[in-house]
Design an enzyme around this catalytic site. Structure first.
Site, PDB file in Angstrom:
ATOM      1  N   TYR A 130      29.446 -18.903  -8.266  1.00  0.00           N
ATOM      2  CA  TYR A 130      28.172 -18.947  -7.535  1.00  0.00           C
ATOM      3  C   TYR A 130      27.074 -19.557  -8.406  1.00  0.00           C
ATOM      4  CZ  TYR A 130      24.175 -17.288  -4.794  1.00  0.00           C
ATOM      5  OH  TYR A 130      23.015 -17.217  -4.057  1.00  0.00           O
TER       6      TYR A 130
HETATM    7  N1  LIG Z   1      19.660 -12.776  -0.301  1.00  0.00           N
HETATM    8  C1  LIG Z   1      19.409 -13.090  -1.548  1.00  0.00           C
HETATM    9  O1  LIG Z   1      19.031 -12.229  -2.359  1.00  0.00           O
HETATM   10  C2  LIG Z   1      19.570 -14.501  -2.046  1.00  0.00           C
HETATM   11  C3  LIG Z   1      19.131 -14.801  -3.343  1.00  0.00           C
HETATM   12  C4  LIG Z   1      19.249 -16.105  -3.818  1.00  0.00           C
HETATM   13  C5  LIG Z   1      19.771 -17.091  -2.991  1.00  0.00           C
HETATM   14  N2  LIG Z   1      20.219 -16.777  -1.744  1.00  0.00           N
HETATM   15  C6  LIG Z   1      20.768 -17.859  -0.941  1.00  0.00           C
HETATM   16  O2  LIG Z   1      20.181 -17.843   0.329  1.00  0.00           O
HETATM   17  C7  LIG Z   1      21.105 -18.336   1.308  1.00  0.00           C
HETATM   18  C8  LIG Z   1      21.250 -17.313   2.427  1.00  0.00           C
HETATM   19  O3  LIG Z   1      21.727 -16.102   1.866  1.00  0.00           O
HETATM   20  P1  LIG Z   1      21.710 -14.720   2.658  1.00  0.00           P
HETATM   21  O4  LIG Z   1      21.397 -13.668   1.664  1.00  0.00           O
HETATM   22  O5  LIG Z   1      20.892 -14.828   3.873  1.00  0.00           O
HETATM   23  O6  LIG Z   1      23.268 -14.582   3.006  1.00  0.00           O
HETATM   24  P2  LIG Z   1      24.054 -14.294   4.383  1.00  0.00           P
HETATM   25  O7  LIG Z   1      23.325 -13.291   5.204  1.00  0.00           O
HETATM   26  O8  LIG Z   1      25.451 -14.023   3.988  1.00  0.00           O
HETATM   27  O9  LIG Z   1      23.975 -15.679   5.135  1.00  0.00           O
HETATM   28  C9  LIG Z   1      24.760 -16.761   4.783  1.00  0.00           C
HETATM   29  C10 LIG Z   1      24.749 -17.732   5.943  1.00  0.00           C
HETATM   30  O10 LIG Z   1      25.536 -18.875   5.563  1.00  0.00           O
HETATM   31  C11 LIG Z   1      26.359 -19.199   6.652  1.00  0.00           C
HETATM   32  N3  LIG Z   1      27.559 -19.894   6.205  1.00  0.00           N
HETATM   33  C12 LIG Z   1      28.456 -19.502   5.266  1.00  0.00           C
HETATM   34  N4  LIG Z   1      29.448 -20.413   5.158  1.00  0.00           N
HETATM   35  C13 LIG Z   1      29.162 -21.401   6.051  1.00  0.00           C
HETATM   36  C14 LIG Z   1      29.799 -22.617   6.429  1.00  0.00           C
HETATM   37  N5  LIG Z   1      30.946 -23.009   5.864  1.00  0.00           N
HETATM   38  N6  LIG Z   1      29.220 -23.380   7.371  1.00  0.00           N
HETATM   39  C15 LIG Z   1      28.062 -23.002   7.949  1.00  0.00           C
HETATM   40  N7  LIG Z   1      27.405 -21.867   7.645  1.00  0.00           N
HETATM   41  C16 LIG Z   1      27.964 -21.077   6.709  1.00  0.00           C
HETATM   42  C17 LIG Z   1      26.670 -17.897   7.356  1.00  0.00           C
HETATM   43  O11 LIG Z   1      26.935 -18.137   8.731  1.00  0.00           O
HETATM   44  P3  LIG Z   1      28.376 -18.139   9.433  1.00  0.00           P
HETATM   45  O12 LIG Z   1      29.257 -17.190   8.664  1.00  0.00           O
HETATM   46  O13 LIG Z   1      28.081 -17.713  10.826  1.00  0.00           O
HETATM   47  O14 LIG Z   1      28.820 -19.570   9.359  1.00  0.00           O
HETATM   48  C18 LIG Z   1      25.352 -17.155   7.198  1.00  0.00           C
HETATM   49  O15 LIG Z   1      24.498 -17.462   8.280  1.00  0.00           O
HETATM   50  C19 LIG Z   1      22.410 -18.621   0.557  1.00  0.00           C
HETATM   51  O16 LIG Z   1      22.474 -19.981   0.195  1.00  0.00           O
HETATM   52  C20 LIG Z   1      22.273 -17.748  -0.685  1.00  0.00           C
HETATM   53  O17 LIG Z   1      23.040 -18.231  -1.769  1.00  0.00           O
HETATM   54  C21 LIG Z   1      20.130 -15.503  -1.259  1.00  0.00           C
END
Ligand SMILES: NC(=O)c1ccc[n+]([C@@H]2O[C@H](COP(=O)([O-])OP(=O)(O)OC[C@H]3O[C@@H](n4cnc5c(N)ncnc54)[C@H](OP(=O)(O)O)[C@@H]3O)[C@@H](O)[C@H]2O)c1
Length: 257
Positions: A161
């Site tokens: 990651y």
């Molecule tokens: N939450 C945090 O603390 C945090 C911190 C730093 C960075 N981030 C970044 O923020 C972003 C969102 O994270 P989140 O916390 O909201 O996670 P999440 O709730 O798991 O959401 C991830 C999203 O990515 C989609 N996804 C995964 N694989 C995919 C694919 N192959 N094609 C299309 N869509 C895909 C999923 O949708 P489907 O499964 O429906 O496709 C889901 O909507 C990510 O890039 C993560 O690395 C999050």
């Protein structure tokens, strides 16, 4: 900021524009789609779980906003090209991403592939397809790649990651350099630890609380904490910004070593 405040404080260059948000079926992507819709963009909310983006878009339309669901797997270049063919976006939020938690010695090749295919290649496939359409339409645009503070620093059990998010930061700079001539800005937003439905239980544990204790502001971020940076980078307020990364992390990146 409340929804009412968002509606009365519009950011230039968002209303009336076409906006694509990937990974809009949960967490931050779902939130970003709402923020842009409330600002008056026509949001295309994309993810693999089409039922979830359909429900999100139905809610947004019920509230008077413009939103369209799109089935999209960002990890496949062909699927991205097919799903986005014929569409021109002004604003793109490359948010889809997957994480993993295991020691590097236990990291199997399939997990590594999944993380890199989604977080790095997925960002590239979507950025390239949308930028080509912007260039062909001659109207430029703004792309924001959601990276992470783990793209700049490291922690245990997230080798793939962290590497993927480091790659997103370099990809952002490289694309910004190449596409400035087409009027396309490319920037990154690096969230720190943001509370979502997926990690809420973890952060309630002793381990999660200890982690929060290392954040200088001593709290988790909320999705709304990202709104200012997102809207700055996407909107005309950020018109002279390209190739930058904004961390929104409560000071986590400057925590004591
Ligand atoms: N939450 C945090 O603390 C945090 C911190 C730093 C960075 N981030 C970044 O923020 C972003 C969102 O994270 P989140 O916390 O909201 O996670 P999440 O709730 O798991 O959401 C991830 C999203 O990515 C989609 N996804 C995964 N694989 C995919 C694919 N192959 N094609 C299309 N869509 C895909 C999923 O949708 P489907 O499964 O429906 O496709 C889901 O909507 C990510 O890039 C993560 O690395 C999050």
């Amino acid at each position: 900021m409340t929804q009412a405040e968002h509606e009365t404080n519009s950011w230039p260059g968002i209303a009336g524009r076409m906006a694509l948000v990937t990974g809009a079926s949960s967490g931050l992507g779902s939130h970003f789609a709402k923020v842009l819709a409330v600002q008056g963009a026509h949001v295309v909310a994309a993810a693999r779980r089409i039922d979830r983006v359909e429900a999100l878009c139905a809610d947004l339309r019920d509230q008077g906003h413009q939103a369209t669901p799109l089935a999209l797997d960002v990890s496949s270049a062909d699927a991205v090209a097919g799903a986005l063919r014929g569409q021109v976006f002004d604003l793109v939020v490359n948010n889809a991403g997957v994480s993993h938690s295991c020691a590097a010695l236990d990291l199997d090749a399939d997990t590594l592939d999944q993380v890199i295919d989604t977080n790095v290649k997925g960002v590239f496939h979507v950025a390239r397809a949308t930028a080509a359409a912007m260039r062909d339409a001659g109207r430029g645009g703004s792309i924001v790649n959601i990276a992470s503070i783990l793209g700049s620093r490291v922690s245990g059990h997230v080798a793939a990651y962290a590497a993927s998010k480091g790659a997103v930061l370099q990809l952002t700079r490289a694309l910004a350099l190449e596409w400035a001539r087409h009027g396309i800005r490319v920037n990154a937003l690096s969230p720190g630890y943001i509370e979502t439905e997926l990690n809420r239980d973890f952060f309630a544990t002793d381990k999660g609380q200890a982690l929060i204790g290392r954040v200088p502001q001593r709290r988790l971020g909320q999705p709304q904490d990202l709104d200012g940076a997102l809207l700055l980078l996407l909107s005309d307020m950020g018109r002279f910004m390209t190739g930058v990364d904004i961390a929104v992390d409560g000071g986590h990146l400057v925590s004591s070593l």
